[in-house]
Scaffold this active site. Structure first.
Site, mmCIF file in Angstrom:
data_model
loop_
_atom_site.group_PDB
_atom_site.id
_atom_site.type_symbol
_atom_site.label_atom_id
_atom_site.label_comp_id
_atom_site.label_asym_id
_atom_site.label_seq_id
_atom_site.Cartn_x
_atom_site.Cartn_y
_atom_site.Cartn_z
ATOM 1 N N SER A 317 0.882 -1.133 0.065
ATOM 2 C CA SER A 317 0.034 -0.013 -0.127
ATOM 3 C C SER A 317 0.922 1.316 -0.175
ATOM 4 O O SER A 317 0.185 2.212 -0.145
ATOM 5 C CB SER A 317 -0.957 -0.125 1.301
ATOM 6 O OG SER A 317 -0.236 -0.163 2.459
ATOM 7 N N HIS A 345 -5.081 -5.269 0.087
ATOM 8 C CA HIS A 345 -5.462 -4.170 -1.161
ATOM 9 C C HIS A 345 -5.690 -4.762 -2.541
ATOM 10 O O HIS A 345 -6.165 -4.002 -3.332
ATOM 11 C CB HIS A 345 -4.448 -3.122 -1.057
ATOM 12 C CG HIS A 345 -4.111 -2.285 -0.019
ATOM 13 N ND1 HIS A 345 -4.642 -1.065 -0.206
ATOM 14 C CD2 HIS A 345 -3.478 -2.634 1.197
ATOM 15 C CE1 HIS A 345 -4.448 -0.345 1.336
ATOM 16 N NE2 HIS A 345 -3.630 -1.162 1.942
ATOM 17 N N LYS A 377 -12.004 -2.198 2.007
ATOM 18 C CA LYS A 377 -11.423 -1.557 1.076
ATOM 19 C C LYS A 377 -12.190 -1.825 -0.141
ATOM 20 O O LYS A 377 -13.217 -0.724 -0.345
ATOM 21 C CB LYS A 377 -10.060 -1.802 0.657
ATOM 22 C CG LYS A 377 -9.140 -1.314 1.923
ATOM 23 C CD LYS A 377 -7.645 -2.167 1.654
ATOM 24 C CE LYS A 377 -6.844 -1.750 2.908
ATOM 25 N NZ LYS A 377 -7.334 -2.542 4.268
#
Length: 628
Positions: A317, A345, A377
């Protein structure tokens, strides 16, 4: 000039200002790039381990310009000197001290607040503290509203002005697929579940907190990942930090990427295992550690390790890089190690079906022993999961601290995940047969209303391979404008919704490629993989961290800026997160502002006139599974 690895003996070194240790700019074949780029830059053909990749693998890490590095170090040096001066002034009561201090009656105690350890916070972070913790007062979607604040004491305290800044373009949230919204199927489903079940569960899964929706979620996650079983947890950070200690312990070896998330690092430390760190995404470094572990065994006794566990992430990230998973899997098989993959992610953001980095590389999920990810996310919710073999999940249900002691996931959050995941999978109950759509709606009923043709033509187009992205707002407007009964409108809308998940994934991929390409063309140094929706743009100097965040906010663009100690001291950056909810108009507006601020702050550091996708060789590592 174009050179292949065969014609260049030392072709594995970095060229054109790229770091040799970062394994950047890796592609399977150089013919993926336009010939005009090949004339301007040296291109290296990937011949080492290229057969492990079914698609181009392109990552760039342009080296920090020497002058910029020197000025950055000088900037931190000046700040440090003035920091000591200000500490001296605070000690002698010349400057008011805002920091936490020991009480006078406790002067003989061991210090509770380590003064020197907070030096950075007092003297460097406080200068740019206004760039973080900004309070928003709306849904954190493609745009958000921000509560304005000001400070009269150099960011030690803030006062709210009472003004709300409207419609700020959000380039900071991890809202990859745009499910952070307060309208639509997910919000409606979460609201209905709240009315039925309430918000809190007030018990653990092993006691009175195991509800039917929890079990449905876990079955859905297992189906989505393509594994035998899965388990959900209420907190993403705890999914790593509380489960790794259940999988490894004393006498085990953990091999961790140097840029792994803090939750992975904490979990490894809590396990009591021996931890060794390999260079980021560097397969030579990883294989050397594996070889040493096999040859030498445990320290002093030289007994074999009980188990070897490799910890990696799907998308990193802070770097925007993607794990070189085919090579990691090959090494894992060769040396009989276990692989723990954190897809926080990458799940939802990579792969044709949003199934993460495993699908992105076309690998078998069974090749990864422990699949971990979060719902915070791409799914617009909270919590995390672990997937794998049924024996693994059954073991974690009994031994994971997060499973035994933590309160169960809130049901509205569970429903948000279920609904968004079904939307991605096309199992949201709205899918209708293609032939039925074409026969009943496109060819017959479109003649009954002029609005139907505008509605159904894009829908029919979306049913063919490589469909264009659907304009959902236009579709919704067309449905509402139909001069038909509510049942007919609902059926048409349901048919359109069956392709929402696929269109979101495709739109995210298109937005990512477009945004990265435009930033490179402008002359910014961009880190990471071409397909990563995490886009780090290098700022370098400490003064420019706060300046960039403030100037962007003045122009109604919300961004995240990051500096030391979260990054190396000379690699401060702005980190953009691209979303499927961003329209091209939003991205163009943001890019225009970024270019304007980049010129103002002189951030266009790249020394490449054009940054093409360069071929770079893989590490020269061979992979052969050892015989049983």
């Amino acid at each position: 000039m174009t050179e292949s690895a065969e014609s260049k003996k030392d072709g594995c070194h970095a060229a054109n200002g790229f770091k040799p240790g970062r394994n950047g700019m890796v592609v399977k074949n150089h013919h993926h790039h336009p010939p005009q780029f090949q004339k301007q830059e040296k291109v290296y053909q990937a011949t080492c381990n290229g057969d492990l990749y079914s698609r181009p693998f392109v990552e760039s890490f342009e080296e920090t310009p020497m002058l910029v590095a020197v000025l950055t170090y000088m900037g931190y040096g000046i700040l440090t000197i003035f920091g000591y001066l200000r500490d001296f002034m605070r000690e002698w009561k010349i400057e008011k001290c805002h920091i936490a201090r020991e009480r006078g009656e406790q002067k003989d105690f061991v210090p509770l607040y380590q003064d020197f350890e907070n030096f950075y916070t007092r003297n460097l972070y406080m200068r740019i503290r206004d760039s973080w913790n900004r309070p928003i007062c709306s849904v954190p979607g493609a745009k958000f509203d921000l509560v304005e604040r000001s400070s009269s004491d150099y960011n030690w305290t803030f006062d709210y002005t009472g003004r709300v800044v409207k419609d700020i373009i959000n380039l900071g949230s991890y809202n990859y697929l745009g499910f952070a919204e307060n309208t639509g199927l997910c919000a409606t489903a979460a609201g209905d579940v709240t009315v039925k079940y309430g918000v809190g569960v007030t018990s653990t899964r092993q006691e009175m907190g195991n509800l039917d929706r929890h079990e449905e979620l876990e079955k859905l996650v297992a189906s989505f990942l393509g594994v035998e079983s899965a388990m959900a947890f209420a907190m993403g950070f705890a999914t790593n930090s509380m489960n790794i200690p259940a999988l490894a312990g004393k006498g085990c070896l953990i091999l961790s990427d140097e840029l792994n998330h803090a939750s992975l690092v904490l979990g490894a430390r809590l396990s009591g295992s021996t931890i060794r760190v390999f260079k980021h995404n560097n397969m030579q470094s990883l294989e050397k550690l594996l070889k040493d572990a096999i040859v030498h065994g445990q320290p002093r006794t030289h007994r074999p390790w009980k188990k070897i566990l490799i910890l990696v992430e799907g998308i990193y990230s802070m770097e925007g890089s993607i794990i070189r998973l085919p090579e990691v899997v090959a090494l894992k098989k060769k040396y009989k190690a276990y692989l723990y993959l954190d897809e926080a992610h990458s799940i939802g953001a990579l792969g044709p079906g949003g199934r993460g980095v495993v699908e992105y590389f076309g690998l078998d999920p069974r090749d990864v022993d422990i699949l971990m990810g979060t719902f915070t996310k791409s799914f617009g919710a909270a919590g995390g999961y672990i997937g794998g073999r049924k024996e693994l999940i059954d073991y974690l249900r009994a031994h994971s601290h997060s499973a035994v002691y933590a309160t169960s996931m809130s049901l509205p959050v569970v429903e948000q995940i279920i609904t968004s995941m079904k939307c991605i999978m096309g199992k949201d109950g709205t899918t209708i047969d293609e032939k039925e759509v074409r026969r009943n709606w496109h060819f017959k009923k479109r003649k009954q209303s002029p609005h139907l043709e505008a509605l159904l033509v894009p829908f029919a187009a979306s049913l063919v391979p490589d469909p264009p992205a659907l304009d959902l707002e236009e579709v919704s407007g067309a449905v509402e404008s139909l001069n038909t009964n509510s049942e007919q409108r609902a059926e048409i809308a349901d048919g359109m919704a069956s392709n929402v998940g696929r269109s979101r994934i495709q739109r995210l991929a298109e937005n990512t490629v477009y945004f990265r390409r435009r930033l490179r063309e402008m002359g910014f140094i961009i880190y990471g993989n071409n397909d990563s929706p995490v886009v780090p743009m290098m700022l370098y100097m400490p003064a420019k961290i706060g300046a960039f965040g403030r100037e962007m906010l003045k122009r109604n663009i919300g961004v995240v800026v990051v500096g030391f100690p979260a990054t190396p001291i000379i690699e401060s950056r702005a980190r953009f997160c691209i979303s499927a909810a961003h329209t091209k108009e939003m991205l163009d507006r943001a890019l225009t502002v970024i270019s304007e601020v980049g010129d103002l702050l002189q951030l266009k550091y790249s020394r490449q006139k054009v940054l093409p996708s360069l071929d770079r060789p893989f590490d020269e590592t061979t992979y052969e599974e050892s015989e049983e």
